[in-house]
Design a protein around this motif. Structure first.
Motif, PDB file in Angstrom:
ATOM      1  N   SER A   1       0.824  -1.219   0.000  1.00 30.06           N
ATOM      2  CA  SER A   1       0.000   0.000   0.000  1.00 30.06           C
ATOM      3  C   SER A   1       0.858   1.269   0.000  1.00 30.06           C
ATOM      4  CB  SER A   1      -0.942   0.018   1.213  1.00 30.06           C
ATOM      5  OG  SER A   1      -1.945  -0.972   1.055  1.00 30.06           O
ATOM      6  N   LYS A   2       2.084   1.149   0.501  1.00 29.20           N
ATOM      7  CA  LYS A   2       2.973   2.316   0.533  1.00 29.20           C
ATOM      8  C   LYS A   2       3.396   2.753  -0.867  1.00 29.20           C
ATOM      9  CE  LYS A   2       7.173  -0.471   1.251  1.00 29.20           C
ATOM     10  NZ  LYS A   2       6.537  -1.795   1.317  1.00 29.20           N
ATOM     11  N   LEU A   3       3.139   1.909  -1.867  1.00 32.92           N
ATOM     12  CA  LEU A   3       3.525   2.230  -3.237  1.00 32.92           C
ATOM     13  C   LEU A   3       2.422   2.947  -4.012  1.00 32.92           C
ATOM     14  CD1 LEU A   3       5.288  -1.135  -4.209  1.00 32.92           C
ATOM     15  CD2 LEU A   3       6.297   0.909  -3.171  1.00 32.92           C
ATOM     16  N   ILE A   4       1.282   3.199  -3.377  1.00 28.42           N
ATOM     17  CA  ILE A   4       0.175   3.873  -4.060  1.00 28.42           C
ATOM     18  C   ILE A   4       0.503   5.354  -4.236  1.00 28.42           C
ATOM     19  CG2 ILE A   4      -2.249   4.569  -3.841  1.00 28.42           C
ATOM     20  CD1 ILE A   4      -2.751   1.952  -2.336  1.00 28.42           C
ATOM     21  N   TYR A   5       0.214   5.895  -5.419  1.00 28.32           N
ATOM     22  CA  TYR A   5       0.392   7.324  -5.690  1.00 28.32           C
ATOM     23  C   TYR A   5      -0.841   8.083  -5.212  1.00 28.32           C
ATOM     24  CZ  TYR A   5       4.571   7.676  -8.675  1.00 28.32           C
ATOM     25  OH  TYR A   5       5.857   7.728  -9.148  1.00 28.32           O
ATOM     26  N   ASP A   6      -0.680   8.915  -4.202  1.00 26.87           N
ATOM     27  CA  ASP A   6      -1.779   9.774  -3.746  1.00 26.87           C
ATOM     28  C   ASP A   6      -1.744  11.094  -4.511  1.00 26.87           C
ATOM     29  OD1 ASP A   6      -2.686   7.940  -1.870  1.00 26.87           O
ATOM     30  OD2 ASP A   6      -1.321   8.681  -0.325  1.00 26.87           O
ATOM     31  N   LEU A   7      -2.922  11.621  -4.857  1.00 26.88           N
ATOM     32  CA  LEU A   7      -3.029  12.874  -5.583  1.00 26.88           C
ATOM     33  C   LEU A   7      -3.393  14.016  -4.636  1.00 26.88           C
ATOM     34  CD1 LEU A   7      -5.001  11.642  -8.731  1.00 26.88           C
ATOM     35  CD2 LEU A   7      -2.539  11.866  -8.445  1.00 26.88           C
TER      36      LEU A   7
ATOM     37  N   SER B   1      -6.393   8.663  -5.467  1.00 24.97           N
ATOM     38  CA  SER B   1      -5.113   7.985  -5.709  1.00 24.97           C
ATOM     39  C   SER B   1      -5.133   7.366  -7.096  1.00 24.97           C
ATOM     40  CB  SER B   1      -4.873   6.876  -4.674  1.00 24.97           C
ATOM     41  OG  SER B   1      -4.814   7.416  -3.366  1.00 24.97           O
ATOM     42  N   LEU B   2      -3.954   7.317  -7.737  1.00 22.71           N
ATOM     43  CA  LEU B   2      -3.846   6.615  -9.015  1.00 22.71           C
ATOM     44  C   LEU B   2      -4.009   5.115  -8.766  1.00 22.71           C
ATOM     45  CD1 LEU B   2      -0.797   8.423 -10.676  1.00 22.71           C
ATOM     46  CD2 LEU B   2      -3.217   8.740 -11.188  1.00 22.71           C
ATOM     47  N   ARG B   3      -4.669   4.432  -9.695  1.00 26.66           N
ATOM     48  CA  ARG B   3      -4.917   3.005  -9.486  1.00 26.66           C
ATOM     49  C   ARG B   3      -3.592   2.240  -9.435  1.00 26.66           C
ATOM     50  NH1 ARG B   3      -7.986   2.502 -15.259  1.00 26.66           N
ATOM     51  NH2 ARG B   3      -6.165   2.824 -16.584  1.00 26.66           N
ATOM     52  N   TYR B   4      -3.519   1.301  -8.515  1.00 25.68           N
ATOM     53  CA  TYR B   4      -2.324   0.479  -8.298  1.00 25.68           C
ATOM     54  C   TYR B   4      -2.354  -0.746  -9.198  1.00 25.68           C
ATOM     55  CZ  TYR B   4       0.925  -2.558  -5.691  1.00 25.68           C
ATOM     56  OH  TYR B   4       1.953  -3.389  -5.332  1.00 25.68           O
ATOM     57  N   ASP B   5      -3.559  -1.268  -9.445  1.00 26.05           N
ATOM     58  CA  ASP B   5      -3.748  -2.392 -10.344  1.00 26.05           C
ATOM     59  C   ASP B   5      -5.144  -2.278 -10.959  1.00 26.05           C
ATOM     60  OD1 ASP B   5      -5.553  -3.198  -8.405  1.00 26.05           O
ATOM     61  OD2 ASP B   5      -4.509  -5.043  -7.860  1.00 26.05           O
ATOM     62  N   LEU B   6      -5.567  -3.288 -11.708  1.00 23.67           N
ATOM     63  CA  LEU B   6      -6.891  -3.275 -12.331  1.00 23.67           C
ATOM     64  C   LEU B   6      -7.883  -4.164 -11.586  1.00 23.67           C
ATOM     65  CD1 LEU B   6      -5.843  -3.499 -16.095  1.00 23.67           C
ATOM     66  CD2 LEU B   6      -6.329  -1.450 -14.744  1.00 23.67           C
TER      67      LEU B   6
ATOM     68  N   ALA C   1      -4.948  -1.608 -19.521  1.00 23.28           N
ATOM     69  CA  ALA C   1      -4.821  -0.181 -19.193  1.00 23.28           C
ATOM     70  C   ALA C   1      -3.569   0.047 -18.356  1.00 23.28           C
ATOM     71  CB  ALA C   1      -6.060   0.303 -18.441  1.00 23.28           C
ATOM     72  N   LYS C   2      -3.221   1.323 -18.176  1.00 23.35           N
ATOM     73  CA  LYS C   2      -2.038   1.676 -17.392  1.00 23.35           C
ATOM     74  C   LYS C   2      -2.361   1.725 -15.901  1.00 23.35           C
ATOM     75  CE  LYS C   2       0.593   4.280 -20.845  1.00 23.35           C
ATOM     76  NZ  LYS C   2       1.192   5.582 -21.215  1.00 23.35           N
ATOM     77  N   VAL C   3      -1.373   1.311 -15.102  1.00 21.10           N
ATOM     78  CA  VAL C   3      -1.460   1.415 -13.648  1.00 21.10           C
ATOM     79  C   VAL C   3      -0.188   2.107 -13.149  1.00 21.10           C
ATOM     80  CG1 VAL C   3      -2.905  -0.635 -13.449  1.00 21.10           C
ATOM     81  CG2 VAL C   3      -0.423  -0.866 -13.265  1.00 21.10           C
ATOM     82  N   TYR C   4      -0.203   2.500 -11.862  1.00 22.03           N
ATOM     83  CA  TYR C   4       0.870   3.357 -11.345  1.00 22.03           C
ATOM     84  C   TYR C   4       1.332   2.876  -9.976  1.00 22.03           C
ATOM     85  CZ  TYR C   4      -0.767   6.205 -15.154  1.00 22.03           C
ATOM     86  OH  TYR C   4      -1.124   6.623 -16.410  1.00 22.03           O
ATOM     87  N   ARG C   5       2.655   2.788  -9.810  1.00 19.60           N
ATOM     88  CA  ARG C   5       3.219   2.361  -8.536  1.00 19.60           C
ATOM     89  C   ARG C   5       4.445   3.197  -8.195  1.00 19.60           C
ATOM     90  NH1 ARG C   5       2.438  -4.259  -8.888  1.00 19.60           N
ATOM     91  NH2 ARG C   5       0.211  -4.129  -9.382  1.00 19.60           N
ATOM     92  N   ARG C   6       4.471   3.730  -6.986  1.00 24.02           N
ATOM     93  CA  ARG C   6       5.570   4.587  -6.536  1.00 24.02           C
ATOM     94  C   ARG C   6       6.713   3.697  -6.046  1.00 24.02           C
ATOM     95  NH1 ARG C   6       6.467   7.002  -1.800  1.00 24.02           N
ATOM     96  NH2 ARG C   6       4.493   6.216  -0.967  1.00 24.02           N
ATOM     97  N   ASP C   7       7.140   2.824  -6.964  1.00 29.62           N
ATOM     98  CA  ASP C   7       8.146   1.820  -6.665  1.00 29.62           C
ATOM     99  C   ASP C   7       9.520   2.332  -7.078  1.00 29.62           C
ATOM    100  OD1 ASP C   7       9.228  -0.540  -5.870  1.00 29.62           O
ATOM    101  OD2 ASP C   7       8.071  -1.804  -7.226  1.00 29.62           O
ATOM    102  N   ASN C   8      10.555   1.608  -6.675  1.00 30.62           N
ATOM    103  CA  ASN C   8      11.904   1.940  -7.130  1.00 30.62           C
ATOM    104  C   ASN C   8      12.089   1.274  -8.492  1.00 30.62           C
ATOM    105  OD1 ASN C   8      14.486   3.004  -7.058  1.00 30.62           O
ATOM    106  ND2 ASN C   8      15.347   1.173  -6.104  1.00 30.62           N
ATOM    107  N   PRO C   9      12.107   2.036  -9.586  1.00 33.67           N
ATOM    108  CA  PRO C   9      12.092   1.417 -10.914  1.00 33.67           C
ATOM    109  C   PRO C   9      13.399   0.730 -11.263  1.00 33.67           C
ATOM    110  CG  PRO C   9      12.349   3.795 -11.102  1.00 33.67           C
ATOM    111  CD  PRO C   9      12.125   3.507  -9.649  1.00 33.67           C
TER     112      PRO C   9
END
Length: 511
Positions: free
Chosen positions: A114-120, A129-134, A156-164
């Motif tokens: 959950s710590k990887l979710i992008y909050d707006l 928040s941007l969707r983490y998965d579908l 579709a695209k999803v978003y994760r605040r991960d270390n790329p």
């Protein structure tokens, strides 16, 4: 310098260089040549920093994202077509959901991830928040619309605040290709079909050898219970076990014991189980295990695992599937069967002839059963059983791009079937008329944006772009009511009547 006060000197230097007077005070006691040298250094530094003190703007994509050129997009298009064709072959329909959700919708669904979710930023009274998965948006969609049965796919695209890790196909913005079956059905039939779909897609894409690891969250929970893991630590220990495909067992054990407070004896017992792999025979063996057979949860999972392999045998998919107790998948919403597909560097079987485990080169698909997720959104807690799979498309893209690069494959970036060209001057209007006829008939055609292009230039464009045919117009062709159709590869030319041109182009390009 003796006749000028230090205060006056520093003031002049400060105005001259634009540098803080406090910094300029450091010049007192220097000779004029030394001051000149230091001022030159400061002016050079100031020029590098910029007048406003800000670093110069760097033109680049945001961290964890990338642009895709036409060649890469052509490869992606082929991959998407393969996947969508498979989903449709299995009777799925498609939906779409917003790229962002209410933050509350996503909160508490992903465990430690959950710590990887992008909050707006709050833009109007709603925390988003941007969707983490579908998967979670799909469950929300089912609950909102009171849907109890559907077989759907969503790309579709999803978003994760991960270390790329860009070189390994790991980004902060990426596509997911999901296939899910929602509804109350007999056990393991939908689950087996999801695994069959993974088998078909990875076989069709020809990425190399692969295997599909399967386990069951109920087996894991039963295993944790009989090994002495406290109930409240199940999810966090599961998340640690999920790292076994990336780090060795000793590191996993160290995290469980030293960071998460698990007893060393419990960790050792877990270690004995998670080293086991096999097929239906392993499920039967574990049903007789003195410890594991004491857990009703584990026995239910093992019984279903046996049934799953029976269906997979009928689907002709067991050659790539292995029952692996180390597979955990850390997401909180899984309730039953879980699976993950990995590419390997070994031979055609999941286990090498010597009995050694094949070398994994990365996960390319994953999924499982999540029977409780829809109920979390339903006001009355009504459950809709669900099972699904997600294809890790970015890693697939990376592999396909590398293969195309290594083979020197010439990738077409357009689908143009024919180039409308002229061999003489002053035929622009005739070229545009013919191009319009072809477009109106559904033929993919191009024309050069010059009044009098050279024929050689037009033919060269076809060579460079991979356009297979050229429809050449000239004064004589116009009089005779024909078009000279040229095969770019063989240079063979044939006169085709204007009325038959569309059909001839379609027939030749279909071949």
């Amino acid at each position: 310098m003796g006749f000028v006060s230090v205060r006056l000197c520093t003031g002049i230097l400060a105005r001259w260089t634009g540098i803080c007077p406090r910094s300029v005070c450091a010049f007192s006691g220097m000779t004029i040549s030394q001051i000149d040298e230091e001022v030159a250094k400061l002016l050079e530094l100031k020029a590098q920093i910029g007048d406003d003190g800000k670093q110069p703007f760097q033109l680049k994509t945001a961290k964890g994202t990338r642009d895709f050129n036409p060649k890469q997009m052509a490869i992606r298009g082929r991959v998407f077509n393969t996947i969508v064709n498979c989903f449709k072959r299995h009777g799925a329909e498609t939906i779409d959901t917003p790229v962002f959700e209410l933050k509350e919708t996503l909160t508490g669904k992903y465990g430690e991830d959950s710590k990887l979710i992008y909050d707006l930023k709050d833009q109007g009274g709603e925390l988003l928040s941007l969707r983490y998965d579908l998967t979670v948006p799909f469950a929300r969609y089912l609950a909102m619309n009171k849907i109890t049965n559907i077989k759907r796919y969503h790309i579709a695209k999803v978003y994760r605040r991960d270390n790329p890790a860009m070189t390994r196909g790991r980004y902060r913005e990426f596509y997911q290709c999901d296939f899910d079956i929602a509804g109350q059905y007999d056990p393991m039939i939908p689950d087996a079909e999801c695994l069959k779909i993974v088998h078909e897609i990875l076989s069709d894409l020809d990425l190399g050898d692969f295997r599909i690891k399967v386990n069951d969250r109920r087996i894991l929970d039963g295993m944790f219970a009989v090994c002495g893991v406290p109930d409240e630590k199940f999810r966090t220990i599961c998340s640690t076990v999920d790292k076994l495909d990336k780090v060795p067992w000793e590191d996993v054990k160290n995290e469980m014991v030293n960071e998460k407070g698990l007893a060393p004896e419990a960790a050792d017992l877990i270690g004995e189980y998670v080293s086991l792999q096999g097929g239906v025979d392993l499920a039967e063996k574990l049903l007789q295990d003195p410890k594991l057979s004491q857990s009703k949860q584990a026995c239910a999972g093992l019984t279903d695992m046996k049934q799953l392999f029976i269906y997979l045998e009928l689907f002709k998919a067991t050659d790539k599937v292995v029952f692996d107790l180390s597979l955990a998948r850390g997401l909180d919403y899984y309730t039953g069967v879980i699976y993950e597909a990995v590419l390997t560097q070994a031979g055609p079987s999941p286990v090498t002839p010597q009995g050694e485990e094949a070398v994994s080169v990365g996960s390319v698909a994953g999924g499982g059963r999540y029977d409780g997720l829809v109920g979390m959104f339903d006001p009355k807690g009504r459950k809709v059983p669900c099972v699904g799979v997600s294809i890790g498309i970015e890693r697939v893209f990376s592999i396909m791009e590398q293969k195309a690069e290594a083979s020197g494959e010439r990738v077409r970036t357009t689908e143009t079937q024919v180039m409308v060209a002229s061999a003489q001057k002053n035929l622009l209007e005739e070229r545009l008329k013919l191009a319009t006829e072809l477009w109106d008939a559904g033929v993919k055609a191009e024309v050069m944006y010059k009044k009098n292009p050279k024929l050689l230039s037009q033919l060269q464009h076809c060579e460079d772009s991979g356009i297979p045919l050229v429809a050449i117009l000239g004064e004589q062709e116009l009089k005779d009511g024909v078009v000279k159709l040229r095969n770019v590869a063989t240079r063979e030319e044939v006169d085709v009547s204007r009325a038959d041109l569309v059909e001839e182009v379609k027939n030749r390009t279909l071949q």
